[in-house]
Structure formats: structure tokens, C-alpha cells
Design a protein around this motif. Structure first.
Motif, PDB file in Angstrom:
ATOM      1  N   GLU A  21      47.735  -3.630  55.788  1.00  0.00           N
ATOM      2  CA  GLU A  21      47.152  -2.324  54.925  1.00  0.00           C
ATOM      3  C   GLU A  21      48.342  -1.651  54.664  1.00  0.00           C
ATOM      4  N   LEU A  22      48.445  -0.920  53.341  1.00  0.00           N
ATOM      5  CA  LEU A  22      49.371  -0.058  52.809  1.00  0.00           C
ATOM      6  C   LEU A  22      48.955   1.453  53.058  1.00  0.00           C
ATOM      7  N   ARG A  23      49.886   2.075  53.342  1.00  0.00           N
ATOM      8  CA  ARG A  23      49.762   3.527  53.572  1.00  0.00           C
ATOM      9  C   ARG A  23      49.208   4.259  52.136  1.00  0.00           C
ATOM     10  N   PRO A  24      48.282   5.416  52.341  1.00  0.00           N
ATOM     11  CA  PRO A  24      47.618   5.862  51.021  1.00  0.00           C
ATOM     12  C   PRO A  24      48.844   6.042  49.944  1.00  0.00           C
ATOM     13  N   LEU A  25      48.752   5.526  48.776  1.00  0.00           N
ATOM     14  CA  LEU A  25      49.661   5.660  47.705  1.00  0.00           C
ATOM     15  C   LEU A  25      49.010   6.396  46.274  1.00  0.00           C
ATOM     16  N   LYS A  26      49.951   7.186  46.008  1.00  0.00           N
ATOM     17  CA  LYS A  26      49.907   8.182  44.842  1.00  0.00           C
ATOM     18  C   LYS A  26      51.037   7.933  43.761  1.00  0.00           C
ATOM     19  N   ILE A  27      50.928   7.575  42.426  1.00  0.00           N
ATOM     20  CA  ILE A  27      52.066   7.711  41.536  1.00  0.00           C
ATOM     21  C   ILE A  27      51.550   8.370  40.205  1.00  0.00           C
ATOM     22  N   LYS A 162      58.050  -6.317  61.710  1.00  0.00           N
ATOM     23  CA  LYS A 162      57.569  -6.543  62.998  1.00  0.00           C
ATOM     24  C   LYS A 162      57.486  -5.630  63.810  1.00  0.00           C
ATOM     25  N   ALA A 163      56.385  -5.114  64.327  1.00  0.00           N
ATOM     26  CA  ALA A 163      56.097  -4.308  65.616  1.00  0.00           C
ATOM     27  C   ALA A 163      55.333  -4.313  66.644  1.00  0.00           C
ATOM     28  N   ASN A 164      55.605  -4.109  67.745  1.00  0.00           N
ATOM     29  CA  ASN A 164      54.702  -4.424  68.819  1.00  0.00           C
ATOM     30  C   ASN A 164      54.315  -5.855  68.922  1.00  0.00           C
ATOM     31  N   GLY A 165      55.040  -6.753  68.393  1.00  0.00           N
ATOM     32  CA  GLY A 165      54.791  -8.388  68.391  1.00  0.00           C
ATOM     33  C   GLY A 165      53.879  -8.564  67.210  1.00  0.00           C
ATOM     34  N   ASN A 166      53.589  -7.671  66.238  1.00  0.00           N
ATOM     35  CA  ASN A 166      52.608  -8.140  65.281  1.00  0.00           C
ATOM     36  C   ASN A 166      53.503  -8.168  63.951  1.00  0.00           C
ATOM     37  N   VAL A 167      53.237  -9.012  62.986  1.00  0.00           N
ATOM     38  CA  VAL A 167      53.815  -9.082  61.694  1.00  0.00           C
ATOM     39  C   VAL A 167      52.748  -7.982  60.885  1.00  0.00           C
ATOM     40  N   ILE A 168      53.404  -7.030  60.192  1.00  0.00           N
ATOM     41  CA  ILE A 168      52.607  -6.003  59.756  1.00  0.00           C
ATOM     42  C   ILE A 168      53.175  -5.395  58.103  1.00  0.00           C
ATOM     43  N   LEU A 169      52.454  -4.907  57.435  1.00  0.00           N
ATOM     44  CA  LEU A 169      52.876  -4.525  56.061  1.00  0.00           C
ATOM     45  C   LEU A 169      53.265  -2.997  56.334  1.00  0.00           C
ATOM     46  N   ASP A 170      54.130  -2.685  55.200  1.00  0.00           N
ATOM     47  CA  ASP A 170      54.565  -1.322  54.944  1.00  0.00           C
ATOM     48  C   ASP A 170      54.702  -0.372  56.264  1.00  0.00           C
ATOM     49  N   LEU A 171      55.779  -0.751  57.176  1.00  0.00           N
ATOM     50  CA  LEU A 171      56.161   0.234  58.211  1.00  0.00           C
ATOM     51  C   LEU A 171      56.403   1.702  58.040  1.00  0.00           C
ATOM     52  N   ASP A 206      58.719 -18.533  61.279  1.00  0.00           N
ATOM     53  CA  ASP A 206      57.196 -18.549  61.061  1.00  0.00           C
ATOM     54  C   ASP A 206      56.899 -16.952  60.773  1.00  0.00           C
ATOM     55  N   GLU A 207      57.368 -16.105  61.226  1.00  0.00           N
ATOM     56  CA  GLU A 207      57.096 -14.599  61.478  1.00  0.00           C
ATOM     57  C   GLU A 207      57.975 -14.202  59.876  1.00  0.00           C
ATOM     58  N   PHE A 208      58.825 -14.619  59.481  1.00  0.00           N
ATOM     59  CA  PHE A 208      59.534 -14.365  58.331  1.00  0.00           C
ATOM     60  C   PHE A 208      58.911 -14.682  57.319  1.00  0.00           C
ATOM     61  N   ASP A 209      58.214 -15.972  57.309  1.00  0.00           N
ATOM     62  CA  ASP A 209      57.517 -16.386  55.972  1.00  0.00           C
ATOM     63  C   ASP A 209      56.242 -15.697  56.018  1.00  0.00           C
ATOM     64  N   LYS A 210      55.621 -15.314  57.128  1.00  0.00           N
ATOM     65  CA  LYS A 210      54.395 -14.384  57.291  1.00  0.00           C
ATOM     66  C   LYS A 210      54.656 -13.083  56.497  1.00  0.00           C
ATOM     67  N   ALA A 211      55.923 -12.513  56.832  1.00  0.00           N
ATOM     68  CA  ALA A 211      56.213 -11.153  56.455  1.00  0.00           C
ATOM     69  C   ALA A 211      56.457 -11.193  54.895  1.00  0.00           C
ATOM     70  N   VAL A 212      57.308 -12.153  54.454  1.00  0.00           N
ATOM     71  CA  VAL A 212      57.387 -12.106  53.048  1.00  0.00           C
ATOM     72  C   VAL A 212      56.191 -12.351  52.451  1.00  0.00           C
ATOM     73  N   ASP A 213      55.007 -13.164  52.761  1.00  0.00           N
ATOM     74  CA  ASP A 213      53.816 -13.260  52.087  1.00  0.00           C
ATOM     75  C   ASP A 213      53.191 -12.019  51.949  1.00  0.00           C
ATOM     76  N   LEU A 214      53.431 -11.085  53.198  1.00  0.00           N
ATOM     77  CA  LEU A 214      52.578  -9.806  53.490  1.00  0.00           C
ATOM     78  C   LEU A 214      53.068  -8.912  52.318  1.00  0.00           C
ATOM     79  N   ALA A 215      54.538  -8.791  52.179  1.00  0.00           N
ATOM     80  CA  ALA A 215      55.206  -7.949  51.519  1.00  0.00           C
ATOM     81  C   ALA A 215      55.069  -8.145  49.827  1.00  0.00           C
ATOM     82  N   ILE A 216      55.061  -9.645  49.550  1.00  0.00           N
ATOM     83  CA  ILE A 216      54.624  -9.708  48.328  1.00  0.00           C
ATOM     84  C   ILE A 216      52.997  -9.356  47.852  1.00  0.00           C
ATOM     85  N   GLU A 217      52.167  -9.580  48.754  1.00  0.00           N
ATOM     86  CA  GLU A 217      50.908  -9.105  48.473  1.00  0.00           C
ATOM     87  C   GLU A 217      50.842  -7.640  48.605  1.00  0.00           C
TER      88      GLU A 217
END
Ligand code: UDP
Length: 239
Positions: A21-27, A162-171, A206-217
Motif C-alpha cells: 500500500e502507498l501512503r496517501p497521495l495528492k498531486i 525491506k523492513a522487519n523482514g518483509n518486502v514492502i512498498l513505499d517506505l 528473490d526479495e529483490f525481484d519481489k521489491a522490483v515488482d512491488l515498486a513497478i506496481e
């Protein structure tokens, strides 16, 4: 049949978000009168202004290109943008971010249409809460479109990590500082081209691939918000 929906709070991040999940975004596009193009962006606790001048004639022979425009970027953090007052003026970090921002935006612009010219991009971080380089690129891209600069696509940017062992979006800032890895990415969603990829910290392949996919989404979601900002300013037909 009774279906019980459970909300597994164990999977939520400190700010209540799920992993993708992204943080709330306004542009908002076109927020400044005097610049040729501008944008204001908020994502989570980040508040960012981007302004564009140009294309205009470049008189600095050393960097002028006879066949195309050059793009110059300045990323700057306001002294009041962080908890600890930031010393005004450029530092190693802002010089690096200015460079990678120009590199991320350059492939999207039809620079060959404006020989001997410059396009100047200014990014001012008013408040910072992690991920400012990506948010700056996203805002700058909207400001370039607002300036009427012909582009192949709006460059959208966000990080995964990655934080707390989890691959996450939008740190968030805390996840960035306490986490294991940060992977900022910028893409041109139409072609899928990646124009920025950095990484700080450690992840398995593996985590890198997952992170790249998440960031692209994440970038694809941000791209929709960018298009909406342009549509809101200029109407559907020009968006
Ligand atoms: N930060 C700070 N002081 C500084 C630079 C950064 O407090 O002088 C904070 C700010 O919230 C920033 C975060 O640290 O967003 C992460 O910085 P980083 O260099 O990873 O860049 P960013 O994630 O902002 O692209």
C-alpha cells in the motif's frame, strides 16, 4: 453459511498500511504563477514543490548541446523540512539526487526538439518523511507536462524495500531508517522502461525481484494520479 472476515493486524505496518500500500497521495499541477510549469505533491508526510523553466536558450557553451536540449535539476531540502534543522545549501546527498533525477527524467523528454536549449527543474522539499527522491521525480514530471514540454510519458517513481523482514512498498522515514533495504525505482509506464534503479541495504535475489515488482506496481498507481492532476488542470481532452 456464515463468513467471518478477520483483519489480521499482525500483518499491518506501523502506520497501518498493508505491505503493498502507498501512503496517501495528492498531486496538483500548475500551482505557481511565474514558473513555466509546476506541481505540488504530498505523499504521506512529504510535501514537495517542483518548478520548471524552459525550454530556453542556453548560453553556457561548456554544457550546451547543438543537437538537443539539456536538462538540469536541482533537488533542495528546506532547512525546516526535517526534525533536525538542515544546513542550507547543497551537500553530497542533494548533488547525487539532483543528478539521478535528471537521469530519470531525461529519457522521457523529446530533447532533440530543442537544440541549444536548457530545461531547468527545481525540486524543493518542504517537508520530508522518506522517499523524497522518488516523490521529487514524480512531481517534476508533472511540472514538465504542465510546462507543455513534449514527453513520451510521465515518469512515475516510488520505492520498495525491506523492513522487519518483509518486502514492502513505499517506505516511510522510520521504515527507511530502521529497515534492511530501500530500492527506489522510476519507470515510464507506457513502455515499461526503467529510468532509475538504486538500492541501499541487503536483500536476497528473490526479495529483490519481489521489491522490483512491488515498486513497478506502485509506480503504475502513481502514474494514474499524475494523469489525473494534468486532467484536473487542463481538462479530459488534453490529459
Ligand atoms: N533525512 C533527514 N535529514 C537529511 C536527509 C534525509 O532527516 O539531511 C530523512 C528524510 O525524511 C528523508 C529520509 O531521511 O526522506 C530518507 O533519506 P534518503 O537519503 O534515503 O532519501 P529519500 O528516501 O528521501 O529519497
Amino acid at each position: 453459511m456464515i463468513i467471518i472476515l478477520t483483519n489480521n493486524n499482525d500483518n499491518l505496518r506501523a502506520d497501518g498500511r498493508v505491505f503493498n500500500e502507498l501512503r496517501p497521495l495528492k498531486i496538483e499541477a500548475g500551482v505557481l504563477e511565474k514558473a513555466d510549469g509546476s506541481a505540488y505533491l504530498e505523499i504521506g508526510g512529504n510535501k514537495i514543490l517542483a518548478a520548471v523553466y524552459g525550454p530556453r536558450e542556453l548560453h553556457v557553451r561548456r554544457i550546451m548541446r547543438p543537437d538537443m536540449a539539456v536538462i538540469r535539476c536541482r533537488y533542495n531540502m528546506a532547512p525546516f523540512s526535517v526534525g533536525e534543522r538542515k544546513r542550507p545549501g547543497p551537500d553530497r546527498r542533494s548533488v547525487e539526487i539532483s543528478k539521478i533525477t535528471a537521469d530519470a527524467l531525461r529519457p522521457a523528454i523529446f530533447l532533440e526538439k530543442f537544440p541549444r536549449s536548457t530545461i531547468d527543474v527545481f525540486i524543493e522539499i518542504l517537508e520530508a518523511e522518506g522517499g523524497t527522491r522518488c516523490a521529487g521525480i514524480t512531481a517534476a514530471s508533472v511540472a514538465l507536462a504542465d510546462a507543455g514540454i513534449p514527453m513520451k510519458d510521465l515518469v512515475a517513481s516510488c520505492a520498495a524495500g525491506k523492513a522487519n523482514g518483509n518486502v514492502i512498498l513505499d517506505l516511510s522515514e522510520d521504515e527507511d531508517k530502521e529497515g534492511e533495504a530501500d530500492l527506489p525505482i522510476a519507470i515510464m509506464p507506457r513502455s515499461g522502461e526503467i529510468s532509475l534503479l538504486q538500492m541501499d541495504g541487503h536483500m536476497t535475489p528473490d526479495e529483490f525481484d519481489k521489491a522490483v515488482d512491488l515498486a513497478i506496481e506502485g509506480c503504475k498507481q502513481i502514474s494514474e494520479a499524475q494523469k489525473n492532476a494534468i486532467k484536473d488542470r487542463y481538462g479530459e481532452e488534453n490529459g
